[in-house]
Design an enzyme around this catalytic site. Structure first.
Site, short mmCIF file in Angstrom:
data_model
loop_
_atom_site.label_atom_id
_atom_site.label_comp_id
_atom_site.label_asym_id
_atom_site.label_seq_id
_atom_site.Cartn_x
_atom_site.Cartn_y
_atom_site.Cartn_z
N LYS A 101 0.84 -1.22 0.00
CA LYS A 101 0.00 0.00 0.00
C LYS A 101 0.86 1.26 0.00
O LYS A 101 0.67 2.16 0.81
CB LYS A 101 -0.98 0.00 1.17
O1 LIG Z 1 -5.07 -4.33 -0.15
C1 LIG Z 1 -5.51 -5.24 0.58
O2 LIG Z 1 -5.16 -6.38 0.44
C2 LIG Z 1 -6.60 -4.92 1.51
C3 LIG Z 1 -7.49 -3.94 1.10
C4 LIG Z 1 -8.70 -3.79 1.80
O3 LIG Z 1 -9.55 -3.01 1.41
N1 LIG Z 1 -8.92 -4.55 2.89
C5 LIG Z 1 -8.02 -5.47 3.34
O4 LIG Z 1 -8.33 -6.17 4.31
N2 LIG Z 1 -6.83 -5.62 2.68
C6 LIG Z 1 -5.79 -6.54 3.20
O5 LIG Z 1 -6.25 -7.87 3.07
C7 LIG Z 1 -5.88 -8.64 4.22
C8 LIG Z 1 -7.14 -9.10 4.91
O6 LIG Z 1 -6.85 -10.09 5.84
P1 LIG Z 1 -7.99 -11.02 6.48
O7 LIG Z 1 -9.03 -10.09 7.02
O8 LIG Z 1 -7.27 -11.77 7.54
O9 LIG Z 1 -8.51 -11.90 5.36
C9 LIG Z 1 -4.99 -7.74 5.07
O10 LIG Z 1 -3.64 -7.95 4.69
C10 LIG Z 1 -5.43 -6.35 4.68
O11 LIG Z 1 -4.40 -5.38 4.80
#
Ligand SMILES: O=C(O)c1cc(=O)[nH]c(=O)n1[C@@H]1O[C@H](COP(=O)(O)O)[C@@H](O)[C@H]1O
Length: 278
Positions: A101
């Site tokens: 990011k």
């Molecule tokens: O860019 C991302 O991957 C991201 C964008 C977003 O809008 N929301 C989001 O949760 N993420 C990332 O996706 C992952 C979500 O993790 P879980 O919630 O464990 O599945 C994390 O690494 C967040 O930083």
């Protein structure tokens, strides 16, 4: 707008998901997961966690997304592990999307682009997440680097967290700010390269018109944040779901540390995603 046949990153991406399915495996070595897996909360524990993830997921996932923050916590030792994860996953045939990011201006943005997208850089991945909230055009070095190297820059449009609304849904002259990001990314992809992707959370009605993007859409939020494979067709109605890359981190990782159980959790969710999207 004229469009041309997929090539460059678009071809690489479509080939990978065609073979392995659309689910992206997130590698997020949270403290809680290290503890749950019986590993020390240290760079050594991180390395063991990463090795298990690579063994379980790299041979089966089309896209693997290490969350850079969880490696950065351990400083130089964490980055050494991250370099190895990126290299080993790519060698096993997965595309690696570094979830960093990044977003800055001018020469600093150019340095971020080099760090994550240039051949020969220690952390060179196939794709990186970037934030447009210093201005879409400020991302130009990463957009150009991605296009030149047949890689992809995934730009945040509508994130999975509720707080994103105050900026991403703000009015920008009759369009939401998030839609201006979608439209800018769509214009970049008119050449068929698919080198600009978007990040659109799977957790909510995003309100975006994604129909013309011609590039990948990372959709985090499956599992721990509450989205299900069955939600995807409705949340992404109107988008070309061949490009959709739903992502789960904790929802899959909680099945570890057993390699077989972890891989089974991934393939079970992947198969549910494919069944739901058709
Ligand atoms: O860019 C991302 O991957 C991201 C964008 C977003 O809008 N929301 C989001 O949760 N993420 C990332 O996706 C992952 C979500 O993790 P879980 O919630 O464990 O599945 C994390 O690494 C967040 O930083």
């Amino acid at each position: 707008m004229t469009t041309s046949a997929p090539h460059g990153y678009a071809s690489r991406h479509r080939a990978a998901v065609g073979q392995r399915g659309r689910l992206c495996a997130g590698i997020d070595p949270h403290t809680e997961l290290l503890e749950q897996w019986g590993l020390p909360v240290s760079a050594a524990g991180l390395a063991q966690f990463a090795d298990i993830c690579v063994e379980a997921l790299a041979p089966v996932a089309a896209v693997i997304k290490p969350q850079v923050a969880f490696f950065e916590v351990f400083g130089a030792a964490g980055f050494t592990v991250l370099e190895r994860v990126i290299r080993d996953c790519r060698q096993a045939g997965a595309l690696v999307l570094a979830d960093a990011k990044r977003g800055d201006i001018g020469t600093t943005m150019a340095a971020y682009a080099s760090a994550w997208l240039d051949d020969g850089a220690p952390l060179c991945a196939d794709a990186v997440t970037i934030s447009p909230y210093l201005g879409f055009e400020a991302l130009r070095p990463a957009l150009d680097a991605a296009s030149a190297a047949q890689r992809c820059a995934f730009v945040l449009a509508r994130t999975s967290n509720p707080d994103g609304a105050e900026i991403q849904l703000a009015d920008a002259g009759g369009r939401a700010v998030g839609q201006t990001i979608v439209d800018a990314a769509t214009a970049e992809n008119a050449d068929g390269s698919g080198s600009v992707g978007l990040v659109v959370g799977a957790t909510r009605a995003h309100g975006l018109d994604l129909a013309s993007l011609q590039g990948p859409i990372l959709a985090p939020g499956l599992g721990a944040q509450g989205a299900t494979p069955e939600d995807l067709p409705e949340v992404f109605a109107g988008a070309d779901t061949r490009w959709l890359v739903p992502a789960s981190s904790r929802g899959v990782l909680r099945a570890g540390p057993d390699v077989t159980a972890l891989r089974d959790a991934f393939t079970h969710t992947r198969d549910a995603v494919e069944k739901s999207l058709g």
